[in-house]
Design an enzyme around this catalytic site. Structure first.
Site, PDB file in Angstrom:
ATOM      1  N   LYS A  87       0.902  -1.243   0.243  1.00 40.24           N
ATOM      2  CA  LYS A  87       0.054  -0.087  -0.010  1.00 40.24           C
ATOM      3  C   LYS A  87       0.929   1.078  -0.021  1.00 40.24           C
ATOM      4  CE  LYS A  87      -4.371   1.042   2.303  1.00 40.24           C
ATOM      5  NZ  LYS A  87      -4.919   1.185   3.770  1.00 40.24           N
TER       6      LYS A  87
HETATM    7  C1  E4P Z   1      -8.380   1.696   3.653  1.00 42.99           C
HETATM    8  O1  E4P Z   1      -7.362   1.251   2.995  1.00 42.99           O
HETATM    9  C2  E4P Z   1      -7.860   2.889   4.480  1.00 42.99           C
HETATM   10  O2  E4P Z   1      -6.827   2.881   5.310  1.00 42.99           O
HETATM   11  C3  E4P Z   1      -9.223   3.190   5.495  1.00 42.99           C
HETATM   12  O3  E4P Z   1     -10.184   2.862   4.992  1.00 42.99           O
HETATM   13  C4  E4P Z   1      -9.256   4.644   6.232  1.00 42.99           C
HETATM   14  O4  E4P Z   1     -10.521   4.714   6.753  1.00 42.99           O
HETATM   15  P1  E4P Z   1     -10.492   5.861   7.973  1.00 42.99           P
HETATM   16  O5  E4P Z   1     -10.934   7.118   7.284  1.00 42.99           O
HETATM   17  O6  E4P Z   1     -11.795   5.317   8.725  1.00 42.99           O
HETATM   18  O7  E4P Z   1      -9.233   5.842   8.848  1.00 42.99           O
END
Ligand code: E4P
Length: 227
Positions: A87
């Site tokens: 990622k």
């Molecule tokens: C997923 O890949 C993201 O890191 C995640 O959905 C972030 O979500 P949040 O805005 O609830 O932290």
């Protein structure tokens, strides 16, 4: 639309995986910190997730800040297990890293995506997954789902030549807060929704289902009492 679970908590991942409808896992530094995990245990923790979800894509986020470091960390993370997806946040440093990793067959999930131009650039650089955030728009009084629609339409208008036509790049609706986000993501044609375990549990329930179960149980108690 496929369901990923958005957590680094091993118990949550085990339970979600046991349901038989899980297609992947996404983690990020905040989700790992929430487990109380230490730096020295990070890679081992990612391996454990990969073992629980054998064969399913598991996103492990790089915290590197330069292109060179992102490539090196991406290669290292990808070597941990065959189902690791690296990622990387969208930024100038990550685009060449995505491109290099994609050419090596390493799948990248481009994260922190908030606009169609960002999503298109990530797709063009070779990202296998693109993660538009919905809830964080809502948090600042904007309409996350409107932005999601733009990003899905823009990316799906084209092909990019890195991955099988049918396979990518796939749009992961991220920063999901509610079952409503899940419904709308599916109606808009998102490929995947990554959902925190709490919100995923809410998706299983409906007030009328819960009420119906109570009524069936109460009526069945009458039947068994008469027997
Ligand atoms: C997923 O890949 C993201 O890191 C995640 O959905 C972030 O979500 P949040 O805005 O609830 O932290």
């Amino acid at each position: 639309m496929k369901f990923f679970v958005d957590t680094a908590d091993l118990d949550e991942i085990k339970e979600a995986e046991s349901w038989g409808c899980l297609s992947g896992v996404t983690t990020n530094p905040s989700l790992y910190a929430k487990t109380g995990g230490k730096l020295a245990d990070f890679e081992g923790h990612m391996v454990k997730i990969c073992q629980i979800c054998e064969g399913l894509p598991v996103s492990a986020e790089s915290t590197a800040e330069t292109t060179e470091d992102m490539i090196a960390e991406g290669r290292r993370l990808a070597s941990l297990a065959p189902n690791i997806v690296v990622k990387l946040p969208i930024c100038e440093a990550s685009l060449p890293a995505m491109h290099t990793l994609a050419k090596e067959g390493i799948r990248v999930n481009c994260t922190l995506v908030f606009s169609a131009p960002q999503a298109l650039l990530a797709a063009r650089a070779g990202a296998r997954y693109i993660s538009p955030f919905v809830g964080r728009f809502d948090d600042i009084g904007d309409e996350g789902l409107d932005h999601l629609e733009e990003m899905i339409d823009a990316v799906h208008n084209y092909s990019y030549g890195y991955w099988d036509e049918e396979d990518g790049p796939e749009i992961i609706t991220a920063s999901v807060r509610t079952p409503h986000h899940v419904t709308q993501a599916a109606l808009l044609g998102a490929d995947i929704a990554t959902v925190p375990f709490g919100a995923l549990k809410k998706c299983v329930h409906h007030p009328l289902t819960d009420r119906g179960l109570e009524l069936f149980a109460a009526d069945w108690a009458k039947v068994t009492a008469e027997a």
